[in-house]
Design an enzyme around this catalytic site. Structure first.
Site, short mmCIF file in Angstrom:
data_model
loop_
_atom_site.label_atom_id
_atom_site.label_comp_id
_atom_site.label_asym_id
_atom_site.label_seq_id
_atom_site.Cartn_x
_atom_site.Cartn_y
_atom_site.Cartn_z
N ASP A 168 0.85 -1.20 0.00
CA ASP A 168 0.00 0.00 0.00
C ASP A 168 0.88 1.24 0.00
O ASP A 168 2.08 1.17 0.23
CB ASP A 168 -0.99 0.00 1.18
N LYS A 192 -3.94 0.49 -2.68
CA LYS A 192 -4.89 -0.33 -1.93
C LYS A 192 -5.95 0.55 -1.25
O LYS A 192 -5.65 1.64 -0.78
CB LYS A 192 -4.11 -1.10 -0.84
N THR A 226 -4.60 -7.76 3.32
CA THR A 226 -3.71 -6.92 2.50
C THR A 226 -2.79 -7.80 1.65
O THR A 226 -2.62 -7.58 0.45
CB THR A 226 -2.87 -6.00 3.41
C1 R5P Z 1 -1.62 -1.11 6.69
O1 R5P Z 1 -1.47 0.07 6.45
C2 R5P Z 1 -0.56 -1.96 7.30
O2 R5P Z 1 0.72 -1.57 6.88
C3 R5P Z 1 -0.79 -3.41 6.98
O3 R5P Z 1 -0.70 -3.62 5.59
C4 R5P Z 1 -2.15 -3.84 7.43
O4 R5P Z 1 -2.40 -3.32 8.69
C5 R5P Z 1 -2.30 -5.34 7.45
O5 R5P Z 1 -3.58 -5.66 7.90
P1 R5P Z 1 -4.38 -6.89 7.31
O6 R5P Z 1 -3.49 -8.07 7.40
O7 R5P Z 1 -5.59 -7.00 8.20
O8 R5P Z 1 -4.77 -6.55 5.92
#
Ligand code: R5P
Length: 299
Positions: A168, A192, A226
């Site tokens: 992201d 994202k 993510t």
């Molecule tokens: C988001 O900005 C963080 O850097 C991570 O990508 C995110 O928190 C991951 O969360 P999840 O595994 O629930 O998508």
């Protein structure tokens, strides 16, 4: 110097203690039937420099309460100084107000910690550069990125055959840092979107040219959405091999099931949070940060 661990970080704390030639000191922990916890220091800490290690992964609130009680018990027992090591600082993703009317939760946590008469806090790979500014006590921000870079080099993944990916836009600073450590390994970023209410993730486009092998670098894996959405997008863009490095294995909401899919070859995480036995998977490799923290504590 004495080193203690809360119940969330015992394995890591033991590794760190061995590395700095100390024996892990102990607390007595009583959990009452209603869930309340009572902590008692079992050693003499008068005039000692004390280190407390406690990560704030799940159950986040419980682990924080335990940390607060540990600090209080050590303070009441006459320690000279207290350094807390919180490898994963829970609530760090709530570092700003996304919508009017929300709390800025990480600021609340930091205010509580700072009200407890500690001397220093050591943390690892914070989610954003805004968080260090919220501290007014000495804060040491360590990073696992160089450990990840060493592993990438050791595997023979290099500038000719690999691209680094930030899943992201928020990870741009991180991806630039590791790219620099890896002699400017090329990188690309995924655009994202996350629905703030449902948590659903949509990965839209990759900005940059991809290669056969992509290494996704992230600060944490919570639900795994993510990484999954990013991997699907990379696959659609022709990537054949996807490897993931993420510092904090929060592993909520069946994350490991999402990671255990054919698109992803390997996932490297650290032991900033202890991975539960049921989350063990041949696809996941845990890299220790004990030496990184021990090196700092030895200084
Ligand atoms: C988001 O900005 C963080 O850097 C991570 O990508 C995110 O928190 C991951 O969360 P999840 O595994 O629930 O998508």
């Amino acid at each position: 110097m004495k080193i203690f661990s809360g119940s969330s970080s015992i394995d890591l704390a033991e590794e760190i203690a061995i590395s700095i030639n100390l024996i892990l000191s102990s607390f007595e922990l009583t959990v009452f039937t209603d869930g309340e916890r009572r902590l008692r220091v079992l050693e003499n800490v008068v005039d000692e420099d004390v280190i407390i290690i406690q990560s704030a992964g799940m159950p986040i609130d419980q682990n924080y309460m335990e940390l607060f009680f540990m600090i209080d018990a050590i303070n009441r027992s006459g320690a000279k100084s207290i350094t807390i090591v919180v490898p994963y600082l829970g609530y760090q993703r709530q570092d700003h107000v996304f919508r009017d009317g929300e709390a800025r939760s990480i600021e609340v946590i930091i205010k509580i910690i700072e009200s407890m008469n500690i001397d220093k806090i050591v943390v690892l790979d914070l989610h954003s550069i805004k968080i260090p500014e919220l501290f007014s006590i000495p804060m040491i921000h360590l990073s696992a990125l160089s450990i990840f870079a060493n592993r990438i080099k050791k595997e023979g993944w290099n500038n000719e055959n690999t691209i680094l990916i930030s899943p992201d836009m928020g990870g741009i600073r991180r991806i630039k840092q590791i790219s620099e450590i890896l002699d400017n390994m090329p990188f690309a970023t995924i655009d994202k979107n996350r629905d703030l209410l449902t948590g659903e993730v949509k990965s839209n486009v990759v900005t940059g040219e991809v290669r056969n092998r992509a290494i996704i670098i992230d600060d944490m894996i919570s639900s795994g959405k993510t990484i999954l959405a990013g991997s699907e997008l990379l696959h659609l863009n022709g990537v054949k091999e996807i490897i993931v490095f993420a510092t904090h294995p929060v592993f909520s909401d069946h994350a490991v099931k999402r990671l255990n899919n054919d698109l992803i070859t390997k996932v490297f995480v650290t032991n900033s949070i202890s991975v539960k036995l049921e989350d063990n998977s041949p696809k996941i490799e845990i890299i220790s940060i004990a030496e990184l923290i021990a090196d700092y504590l030895r200084e």
